[in-house]
Design a protein around this motif. Structure first.
Motif, PDB file in Angstrom:
ATOM      1  N   ILE A 162     109.995  43.654  11.613  1.00 54.79           N
ATOM      2  CA  ILE A 162     108.575  43.593  11.272  1.00 54.79           C
ATOM      3  C   ILE A 162     107.728  43.432  12.533  1.00 54.79           C
ATOM      4  CG2 ILE A 162     106.816  42.214  10.096  1.00 54.79           C
ATOM      5  CD1 ILE A 162     108.942  41.566   7.990  1.00 54.79           C
ATOM      6  N   GLU A 163     108.196  42.615  13.460  1.00 50.09           N
ATOM      7  CA  GLU A 163     107.414  42.395  14.678  1.00 50.09           C
ATOM      8  C   GLU A 163     107.377  43.641  15.564  1.00 50.09           C
ATOM      9  OE1 GLU A 163     108.832  38.741  16.366  1.00 50.09           O
ATOM     10  OE2 GLU A 163     107.966  37.538  14.733  1.00 50.09           O
ATOM     11  N   GLN A 164     108.403  44.477  15.492  1.00 48.02           N
ATOM     12  CA  GLN A 164     108.353  45.756  16.207  1.00 48.02           C
ATOM     13  C   GLN A 164     107.246  46.647  15.636  1.00 48.02           C
ATOM     14  OE1 GLN A 164     112.258  47.509  16.038  1.00 48.02           O
ATOM     15  NE2 GLN A 164     113.195  45.860  17.214  1.00 48.02           N
ATOM     16  N   ILE A 165     107.120  46.649  14.317  1.00 53.09           N
ATOM     17  CA  ILE A 165     106.041  47.404  13.673  1.00 53.09           C
ATOM     18  C   ILE A 165     104.689  46.833  14.082  1.00 53.09           C
ATOM     19  CG2 ILE A 165     105.031  48.111  11.473  1.00 53.09           C
ATOM     20  CD1 ILE A 165     107.741  49.380  12.109  1.00 53.09           C
ATOM     21  N   MET A 166     104.593  45.517  14.129  1.00 55.59           N
ATOM     22  CA  MET A 166     103.337  44.860  14.503  1.00 55.59           C
ATOM     23  C   MET A 166     102.947  45.180  15.944  1.00 55.59           C
ATOM     24  SD  MET A 166     104.022  41.170  12.690  1.00 55.59           S
ATOM     25  CE  MET A 166     102.512  40.427  13.314  1.00 55.59           C
ATOM     26  N   GLU A 167     103.951  45.290  16.807  1.00 50.80           N
ATOM     27  CA  GLU A 167     103.655  45.637  18.200  1.00 50.80           C
ATOM     28  C   GLU A 167     102.979  47.005  18.287  1.00 50.80           C
ATOM     29  OE1 GLU A 167     107.052  45.266  20.734  1.00 50.80           O
ATOM     30  OE2 GLU A 167     107.449  43.183  20.141  1.00 50.80           O
ATOM     31  N   LYS A 168     103.420  47.934  17.451  1.00 51.30           N
ATOM     32  CA  LYS A 168     102.790  49.249  17.424  1.00 51.30           C
ATOM     33  C   LYS A 168     101.349  49.145  16.942  1.00 51.30           C
ATOM     34  CE  LYS A 168     107.131  51.737  16.646  1.00 51.30           C
ATOM     35  NZ  LYS A 168     107.908  52.612  15.712  1.00 51.30           N
ATOM     36  N   GLU A 169     101.121  48.301  15.942  1.00 51.87           N
ATOM     37  CA  GLU A 169      99.767  48.100  15.421  1.00 51.87           C
ATOM     38  C   GLU A 169      98.858  47.521  16.502  1.00 51.87           C
ATOM     39  OE1 GLU A 169     101.069  47.085  10.790  1.00 51.87           O
ATOM     40  OE2 GLU A 169     100.463  45.475  12.158  1.00 51.87           O
TER      41      GLU A 169
END
Length: 278
Positions: A144-151
């Motif tokens: 989830i935090e990898q996705i958040m980094e993209k955001e």
């Protein structure tokens, strides 16, 4: 290895938007005389929280009716195993049942297209598919935090400051922590951004995760590795679970106690306000 067919059960209360949530799996083994399913009947706050305008009783009623229908089908296919071997215009009874339940119907329950999978154990495969599509077992905090980094990276580009940041590991010789966005000046961190997920299933896990990053900032500031401000863009738990939300608020306070700013990872203006302290 046996060939199995499955469909994902979806809750879609708004046909206008096409939005849905995965709530179950129906699995059939045409060559195994196998028909079974698993539906999310109790732990559904994530689903009803996502569709905030939908009263929980609508979900409970729809799932209860679905469970009864699928249970009747399962009973029909297992009452006499010889029935499963019958062919109706070249189709087995299990295939006909799968075709029936997945054809387009009105209502809040929908089914995905039929998919195929190879597996040695049908029961174990049903559990695996359920954990993947319904429990989203792949969605670990790290994922989830990898996705958040993209955001957050997209937000930094929108704000025109993405080039100021690079990934770095800050350490004191014994302890180290990775930060995906660090503004370095003369080898020192003058601005740090670390997206974190505070949406874990267990309230204690939410608090532990917040405490972990609060400690990291306290320690790295103490030894001078972080000289500037710290921003934590975060993701909150779904609405409807008071214990998790209470834990989330406590975790936010832990992060703020380190002197960090907390913002929503998807809110560009919130992130901009957090960056203003850099």
């Amino acid at each position: 290895m046996d060939t199995l067919l499955y469909t994902i059960v979806r809750f879609a209360p708004f046909s206008e938007t096409g939005e849905f949530a995965n709530i179950g799996i129906v699995l059939i083994g045409p060559g195994l005389n196998y028909f079974d399913f698993k539906i999310q009947r109790k732990k559904y706050s994530r689903v009803t929280g996502f569709f905030g305008e939908v009263h929980p009783h609508i979900y409970r009623s729809a799932v209860r009716n679905l469970f009864e229908e699928l249970n009747r089908m399962r009973s029909a296919t297992t009452r006499d195993s010889k029935q499963l071997a019958l062919n109706f215009e070249g189709k087995s009874l299990t295939n006909l049942i799968l075709q029936e339940i997945t054809r387009k119907k009105e209502g809040v329950i929908r089914f995905s297209e039929v998919r195929m999978v190879l597996a040695k154990d049908a029961n174990a495969e049903l559990e695996r598919l359920y954990r993947y599509y319904v429990d989203r077992e792949f969605a670990t905090p790290q994922y989830i935090e990898q996705i958040m980094e993209k955001e957050v990276r997209a937000s930094l580009k929108t704000l025109g400051v993405a080039d100021r940041y690079t990934e770095a590991r800050l350490q004191d010789g014994v302890y180290q922590a990775r930060f995906p966005f660090v503004e370095l000046q003369n080898g020192l961190a003058h601005g740090v951004i670390k997206p974190i997920s505070l949406s874990q299933e267990r309230p204690e896990s939410i608090i532990e995760h917040g405490n972990k990053w609060s400690y990291a900032v306290h320690r790295l500031k103490k030894v001078g590795k972080i000289r500037g401000s710290v921003l934590f863009p975060m993701r909150a738990p779904e609405a409807g679970d008071e214990r998790r939300y209470s834990a989330y608020l406590e975790a936010c306070e832990l992060l703020r106690s380190s002197g960090a700013h907390v913002a929503l990872s998807t809110d560009v203006s919130d992130i901009k306000n957090g960056l203003s302290a850099h």
